[in-house]
Motif scaffolding. Structure first.
Motif, PDB file in Angstrom:
ATOM      1  N   ARG A 106      92.292  54.876 -18.439  1.00 48.82           N
ATOM      2  CA  ARG A 106      90.950  55.339 -18.831  1.00 48.82           C
ATOM      3  C   ARG A 106      90.460  54.604 -20.079  1.00 48.82           C
ATOM      4  O   ARG A 106      89.371  54.054 -20.114  1.00 48.82           O
ATOM      5  CB  ARG A 106      91.002  56.847 -19.121  1.00 48.82           C
ATOM      6  N   TYR A 156      91.609  64.344 -11.049  1.00 49.02           N
ATOM      7  CA  TYR A 156      90.876  64.692 -12.265  1.00 49.02           C
ATOM      8  C   TYR A 156      90.397  63.418 -12.980  1.00 49.02           C
ATOM      9  O   TYR A 156      89.234  63.304 -13.365  1.00 49.02           O
ATOM     10  CB  TYR A 156      91.792  65.505 -13.183  1.00 49.02           C
ATOM     11  N   TYR A 157      91.304  62.472 -13.143  1.00 50.53           N
ATOM     12  CA  TYR A 157      90.927  61.233 -13.829  1.00 50.53           C
ATOM     13  C   TYR A 157      89.902  60.437 -13.031  1.00 50.53           C
ATOM     14  O   TYR A 157      89.093  59.709 -13.602  1.00 50.53           O
ATOM     15  CB  TYR A 157      92.170  60.380 -14.146  1.00 50.53           C
ATOM     16  N   GLN A 159      87.549  61.902 -10.922  1.00 56.11           N
ATOM     17  CA  GLN A 159      86.259  62.603 -10.954  1.00 56.11           C
ATOM     18  C   GLN A 159      85.642  62.612 -12.343  1.00 56.11           C
ATOM     19  O   GLN A 159      84.456  62.415 -12.506  1.00 56.11           O
ATOM     20  CB  GLN A 159      86.438  64.039 -10.464  1.00 56.11           C
ATOM     21  N   LYS A 160      86.472  62.827 -13.367  1.00 57.64           N
ATOM     22  CA  LYS A 160      85.919  62.975 -14.721  1.00 57.64           C
ATOM     23  C   LYS A 160      85.670  61.627 -15.400  1.00 57.64           C
ATOM     24  O   LYS A 160      84.687  61.463 -16.111  1.00 57.64           O
ATOM     25  CB  LYS A 160      86.872  63.823 -15.562  1.00 57.64           C
ATOM     26  N   TYR A 161      86.581  60.667 -15.161  1.00 58.46           N
ATOM     27  CA  TYR A 161      86.485  59.406 -15.910  1.00 58.46           C
ATOM     28  C   TYR A 161      86.275  58.175 -15.028  1.00 58.46           C
ATOM     29  O   TYR A 161      86.228  57.050 -15.542  1.00 58.46           O
ATOM     30  CB  TYR A 161      87.763  59.189 -16.731  1.00 58.46           C
TER      31      TYR A 161
END
Ligand code: AKB
Length: 316
Positions: A106, A156-157, A159-161
């Protein structure tokens, strides 16, 4: 920009073979092999090989930044059998290792992260036959728990980042180059090795224990094909894949058909319960539909190839 690939856990069962395939694709100097143990000769003599403990975020960041890494195959993990012998270490390596990789990806805008998941993500409540991707995920091993949590962390990584994190749920992998270490499905590999060595084998699961398997050339194709596919074609981030399902007796029989002197007994240990908690067969239609997955080997063609390759390596 040239693609620069980092592989963690490079000297394990998958890593040693994946490194050689990646060097052929990306060029020797663009593939950085890493692990916490000394590199085997075949890896060290052919290209860059570095020490990396994935549980140390500073080491992960330094390696990614210094080597201008664009793609990561994160293979470093503690498998199911060893995970039950040391659950704390299994959590530390599997979860903190993945977290450090995703955080670094990220922060430093690594293009893609590929991580193996496993049929260990399933548990005793999961339907046992033709198990689909989206089903009950309630594993009873620490390894399985880290795999479910790892799949969710990847999502999660993503979708969010926006990290392009992708994952494959591997069944038991059979291979001849490097033996697996500490898994529940290791007995399949052990049978071929012992038979070619001319030694008897005490299998640690019962004869009728049936699990899904995949031969290493298919496993490597799956990793490389998943890495190549256009992101826009993916509906899922984690995929089921399988080659064929076989009982321990089926595998011993396939070995004995080719090496008639092979003696196999069945003496189940703590790994029996783990094997019984996993599906007997897997539905991999989403991988077939979304990125054209198709295995080449079944039990017979795998057995022919395994025994020929092991004879070339250890004689017999
Ligand atoms: C193991 O047995 O732990 C592995 C796996 C199925 O993930 N081979």
């Amino acid at each position: 920009m040239t693609d620069r690939v980092l592989v963690t856990g490079s000297y394990g069962q998958i890593g040693t073979e994946l490194i050689l395939r990646l060097r052929g694709i990306y060029g020797t100097s663009n593939v950085i092999a890493t692990d916490i143990t000394p590199a085997p000769e075949i890896i060290e003599s052919g290209g860059p090989a570095r020490y990396l403990d994935v549980t140390d975020p500073r080491q992960v960041t330094a390696l990614v930044v210094e080597n201008k890494i664009t793609h990561i195959f994160h293979l470093a993990a503690i498998l199911s059998g060893n995970g039950e012998l040391n659950p704390q270490k299994c959590w530390d390596v599997n979860m903190n290792g993945l977290y450090n990789i995703l955080e670094t990806a990220r922060t430093w805008k690594v293009k893609q992260v590929i991580t193996p998941s496993s049929i260990a993500a399933f548990g005793p409540d999961t339907p046992k036959e033709h198990t689909p991707i989206d089903t009950i995920l309630r594993p009873t091993t620490m390894y399985g728990i880290t795999k479910v949590a790892g799949e969710l962390l990847n999502e999660y990584y993503n979708q969010k980042y926006g990290v392009d994190a992708r994952s494959l749920r591997f069944p038991g992998i059979v291979s001849h180059e490097t033996e697996p270490g500490g898994g529940t499905t290791d007995y399949a590999v052990d049978m071929y090795v012992k038979a070619v060595e001319g030694a008897p084998y005490a299998c640690f699961v019962t004869e009728n224990t049936t699990l899904p398997f995949l031969y290493m050339p298919d496993a490597l194709d799956a990793l490389l094909e998943l890495a190549e596919v256009e992101e826009s074609r993916l509906i899922h981030r984690t995929f089921n894949i399988t080659g064929f399902s076989a009982s321990a007796a089926d595998i011993a029989g396939a070995v004995k058909a080719r090496i008639p002197d092979f003696q196999c007994t069945f003496e189940p240990d703590f790994r029996q319960i783990i094997a019984e908690s996993w599906p007997r067969s897997i539905d991999d239609r989403d991988a077939r539909e979304e990125w054209g997955w198709k295995p080449s080997f079944d039990l017979n063609t795998m057995s022919d190839d395994m025994i020929a390759k092991l004879r070339g390596k250890i004689g017999g």
